[in-house]
Design an enzyme around this catalytic site. Structure first.
Site, PDB file in Angstrom:
ATOM      1  N   LYS A   1     -13.369  15.454  -7.763  1.00 39.62           N
ATOM      2  CA  LYS A   1     -12.433  16.566  -7.516  1.00 39.62           C
ATOM      3  C   LYS A   1     -13.038  17.545  -6.525  1.00 39.62           C
ATOM      4  CE  LYS A   1      -9.494  15.310  -8.457  1.00 39.62           C
ATOM      5  NZ  LYS A   1      -9.269  14.047  -9.079  1.00 39.62           N
TER       6      LYS A   1
ATOM      7  N   GLU B   1     -15.460  12.161 -12.451  1.00 42.29           N
ATOM      8  CA  GLU B   1     -14.169  12.700 -12.049  1.00 42.29           C
ATOM      9  C   GLU B   1     -14.318  14.149 -11.538  1.00 42.29           C
ATOM     10  OE1 GLU B   1     -11.481  11.627 -11.239  1.00 42.29           O
ATOM     11  OE2 GLU B   1     -10.066  13.276 -11.397  1.00 42.29           O
TER      12      GLU B   1
ATOM     13  N   ARG C   1       1.720  12.617   1.492  1.00 38.78           N
ATOM     14  CA  ARG C   1       1.145  11.294   1.704  1.00 38.78           C
ATOM     15  C   ARG C   1       0.001  11.324   2.718  1.00 38.78           C
ATOM     16  NH1 ARG C   1       4.801   7.273  -0.086  1.00 38.78           N
ATOM     17  NH2 ARG C   1       4.216   5.769   1.507  1.00 38.78           N
TER      18      ARG C   1
ATOM     19  N   LYS D   1      -2.402  10.277  -0.253  1.00 44.71           N
ATOM     20  CA  LYS D   1      -2.034  10.227  -1.668  1.00 44.71           C
ATOM     21  C   LYS D   1      -1.968   8.799  -2.166  1.00 44.71           C
ATOM     22  CE  LYS D   1      -0.769  11.830  -5.624  1.00 44.71           C
ATOM     23  NZ  LYS D   1      -1.899  12.331  -6.444  1.00 44.71           N
TER      24      LYS D   1
ATOM     25  N   GLU E   1     -13.515  15.979  -2.841  1.00 41.03           N
ATOM     26  CA  GLU E   1     -12.334  15.640  -2.029  1.00 41.03           C
ATOM     27  C   GLU E   1     -11.580  16.863  -1.525  1.00 41.03           C
ATOM     28  OE1 GLU E   1      -9.222  13.212  -3.895  1.00 41.03           O
ATOM     29  OE2 GLU E   1      -9.759  14.054  -5.835  1.00 41.03           O
TER      30      GLU E   1
ATOM     31  N   HIS F   1     -35.083   9.179 -12.594  1.00 45.69           N
ATOM     32  CA  HIS F   1     -35.376   7.943 -11.853  1.00 45.69           C
ATOM     33  C   HIS F   1     -35.141   8.121 -10.355  1.00 45.69           C
ATOM     34  CE1 HIS F   1     -36.112   5.779 -15.527  1.00 45.69           C
ATOM     35  NE2 HIS F   1     -34.965   6.251 -16.014  1.00 45.69           N
TER      36      HIS F   1
ATOM     37  N   TRP G   1      -0.102   7.869   9.666  1.00 45.39           N
ATOM     38  CA  TRP G   1      -1.514   7.976   9.300  1.00 45.39           C
ATOM     39  C   TRP G   1      -2.200   6.875  10.092  1.00 45.39           C
ATOM     40  CZ3 TRP G   1      -5.056   5.322   5.732  1.00 45.39           C
ATOM     41  CH2 TRP G   1      -6.119   6.132   5.320  1.00 45.39           C
TER      42      TRP G   1
ATOM     43  N   CYS H   1       1.680   6.460   5.847  1.00 42.39           N
ATOM     44  CA  CYS H   1       2.852   6.840   6.634  1.00 42.39           C
ATOM     45  C   CYS H   1       4.039   7.152   5.726  1.00 42.39           C
ATOM     46  CB  CYS H   1       3.247   5.687   7.545  1.00 42.39           C
ATOM     47  SG  CYS H   1       1.874   5.123   8.548  1.00 42.39           S
TER      48      CYS H   1
ATOM     49  N   ASN I   1       5.571   1.335   8.400  1.00 39.93           N
ATOM     50  CA  ASN I   1       4.449   1.668   7.532  1.00 39.93           C
ATOM     51  C   ASN I   1       3.790   0.349   7.158  1.00 39.93           C
ATOM     52  OD1 ASN I   1       2.676   2.634   5.652  1.00 39.93           O
ATOM     53  ND2 ASN I   1       4.219   3.319   4.176  1.00 39.93           N
ATOM     54  N   GLY I   2       2.486   0.218   7.437  1.00 41.30           N
ATOM     55  CA  GLY I   2       1.795  -1.038   7.111  1.00 41.30           C
ATOM     56  C   GLY I   2       0.985  -1.521   8.302  1.00 41.30           C
TER      57      GLY I   2
END
Ligand code: M6R
Length: 617
Positions: free
Chosen positions: A494, A490, A27, A612, A497, A513, A80, A2, A106-107
């Protein structure tokens, strides 16, 4: 996560808080809203005006025609979803039953269910499924008893458990903003005859460079001319004001179509900034941030533990290999969300290195607290100044990436790896572990990395060709050994996402394997071959894949040609010291992910389902 903004002063308040909110879009959010406590009118209006909408800010803005020029005190929010779906009723601000108080949060309020039942018994009715709404009714309930907003907000907060940052406005007291924080970030922006609040600094930069970062437990009363800070119990507090040196443009796209591309191209500068002032003329590393630790103290750390999440964890994987080589002592690297519940083997003999761009990641913060509880010394590597992780660390080494807006991390990753190299070289220097000539050559080679990255960016056209070929493929593998495995992880993160394609990273030797069964025509396999002592092994893995019709892309140093005949596509990167290859090898992969995502029409800067800064568990 948020985003919160707030404003008290003479500007049109809705325009101001919405403009600030736009700078927090990175965010991630799924609904938005605004509330204005206007000055009493001749018509005797007393309600706080609230407008909210599911979806992006543009949807909210389309409903604000009559509000843009409003005067008053305003708060705004991007949500969010956590408790309750991303609907308009669940969007913030939430408001009291009499319409005179509005609140954003927010939380997570952990005891909201029992509070809600109690409030319903007392006659309050609820219009959303959120945990937040209990807070505004608690404030209203307390106001009815106290007749004073400040007392009411404090009383309400004393009843909740959980994590929050909140802002409140009301027409009981329409020229005052109330704010408090226990976990999620909240920053006050100080003006002349006006004041601001926001979840993050970029929201404030257009208006003021003077900021106060609230700490956990802080309670703020904000009017046009004053900011009063106390604990929730009312004990006065002083927080140091600091001047933000980022300019507004730095946080905006600067002509690029997306923040991600801008941030990829900022990497040479970000790397140089991270090295600046930390490398001496005599080619040694000097970290003033660590001057508090004596040589003897550093020698007591027989273990090094690295904790982080996501991309920052991948930076930690690079550091593990580097530190073990230079310092010859065991280094563990763990994902913070696992570490925190693993009854970890750390203690006073452990240097715990916490890596985080935002400095607010809930799991990383919890891992830090666990390590600290067990007696470890905490050294954090963080980008955001004054963030929670820095405040709870014994020392912090700041990466100098500048604000990173795109959810997918690029320049923050590069600077995290760079800061970790600096740290390894600093420790090796203090402990006199390496031959001094060798140590100097490590340092010298480090300083060449900004130019090497610039060179990779200069070859972006080749990545464009490759991206055009790969954009319609559905499955990607990334393979590497040693440092290259960290890069593979990494690179795969990238791509997945931002393009939403299936991308997996494996240590190359693991393919046989199990995962090799998935390789067939159409599957893309990116093989990294930057480590000379592992190249032959890597070449065999690459051939296993091409024998099964996988489309092989090899990423190799410019002087390496052994993969040319077996790979369909070869991307060459500058030949740097192998330990530093992660810095140059990831850059074409960032570009590839960006270009594939763009070709597929993805949103890029704000990928679906992601935020974010992940400030909830
Ligand atoms: O702010 P932090 O570095 O603590 O964030 C950790 C992860 O959430 C972050 O690196 C995430 O994996 C990135 N979006 C990846 O690009």
């Amino acid at each position: 996560m948020c985003g919160i903004t707030g404003y008290v002063g003479p500007r049109p308040c809705v325009r101001t808080v919405i403009d600030m909110l736009r700078r927090l879009e990175y965010r991630g959010y799924d609904s938005a809203g605004v509330a204005v406590a206007g000055r009493p009118t001749a018509a005797g209006d007393t309600d706080v005006e609230v407008v909210k909408a599911a979806g992006k800010l543009a949807v909210l803005e389309s409903q604000l025609h009559d509000h843009w020029e409003k005067q008053g005190t305003a708060i705004a929010h991007t949500r969010w979803a956590t408790h309750g779906g991303p609907t308009t009723p669940n969007a913030h601000p939430h408001f009291s039953n009499d319409g005179r108080i509005a609140l954003i949060h927010n939380g997570i309020i952990e005891n909201y269910q029992e509070l809600k039942e109690d409030l319903i018994r007392k006659g309050f009715h609820f219009t959303s499924d959120t945990d937040t709404e209990v807070l505004v009714h608690l404030v209203d309930h307390a106001f009815r008893a106290a007749g004073d907003m400040e007392t009411a907000v404090r009383a309400a907060l004393r009843r909740v458990t959980g994590a929050y940052s909140i802002a409140v406005v009301s027409t009981h007291d329409s020229e005052t903003l109330y704010a408090a924080k226990t976990a999620s970030p909240l920053i006050l922006g100080l003006g002349v005859g006006e004041n601001f609040l926001a979840s993050d600094i970029p929201a404030l930069m257009r208006y003021t460079k003077r900021v106060l970062v609230l700490e956990d437990g802080d309670f703020a009363v904000v009017t046009r001319d004053a900011v009063s800070l106390t604990t929730l119990e009312g004990k006065p507090l002083v927080r140091e004001e600091f001047l933000v040196t980022w300019d507004e443009q730095t946080a905006e796209k600067g002509g690029y179509p997306h923040f991600m591309l801008k941030e990829i191209y900022e990497q040479p500068r970000a790397l140089a900034d991270t090295f600046r002032g930390r490398i001496t003329d005599s080619e040694s590393v000097r970290l003033t941030e660590l001057e508090g630790f004596t040589k003897d103290q550093l020698a007591t750390f027989t273990r090094i533990q690295i904790v982080a999440c996501g991309t920052a964890y991948h930076a930690g994987m690079v550091a593990k290999l580097f530190f073990e080589k230079l310092l010859r002592r065991p280094v563990s690297v763990d994902v913070a969300s696992e570490f925190r519940y693993s009854d970890p083997l750390v203690g006073p003999d452990t240097l715990c290195i916490v890596v985080s761009q935002s400095g607010e990641t809930a799991d990383t913060l919890a891992a830090l607290r666990e390590a600290r509880r067990l007696g470890a010394t905490i050294l954090s590597i963080v980008n955001v100044v004054g963030s929670s992780i820095t405040r709870e660390s014994h020392a912090t080494l700041y990466t100098q990436a500048g604000p990173e807006i795109c959810v997918a991390s690029t320049k923050a990753y590069l600077t995290q790896v760079a800061a970790l190299y600096l740290l390894g070289l600093h420790l090796a220097g203090v402990e006199a572990r390496l031959d001094s000539g060798l140590l100097r050559s490590y340092v010298r080679d480090l300083t060449m990395l900004p130019d090497a990255v610039e060179e990779v960016l200069g070859r972006a056209l080749l990545v464009e060709e490759l991206a055009a070929r790969l954009a319609e493929r559905k499955t990607f593998f990334y393979l590497g050994r040693g440092y290259d495995y960290a890069v593979a992880l990494e690179a795969a993160l990238k791509l997945k996402e931002i393009s939403y394609l299936h991308a997996e990273a494996y240590p190359a030797g693991e393919m046989k394997h199990g995962p090799l069964a998935l390789v067939e025509a159409g599957v893309v396999v990116v093989c990294f071959g930057t480590q000379p002592h592992l190249f032959e092994k890597m070449l065999s893995n690459l051939k296993e894949v091409s024998a099964r019709d996988g489309l092989v892309v090899a990423v190799v140093p410019e002087n390496e040609h052994r993969a040319d005949s077996a790979a369909e596509y070869v991307l060459r990167i500058p030949a740097v010291r192998p330990e530093y290859a992660p810095i140059v090898a990831i850059v074409p992969m960032q570009l590839l992910a960006y270009l594939v995502a763009k070709a597929r029409g993805r949103e890029i800067d704000q990928p679906r389902n992601l935020a974010k800064s992940v400030t909830v568990e």
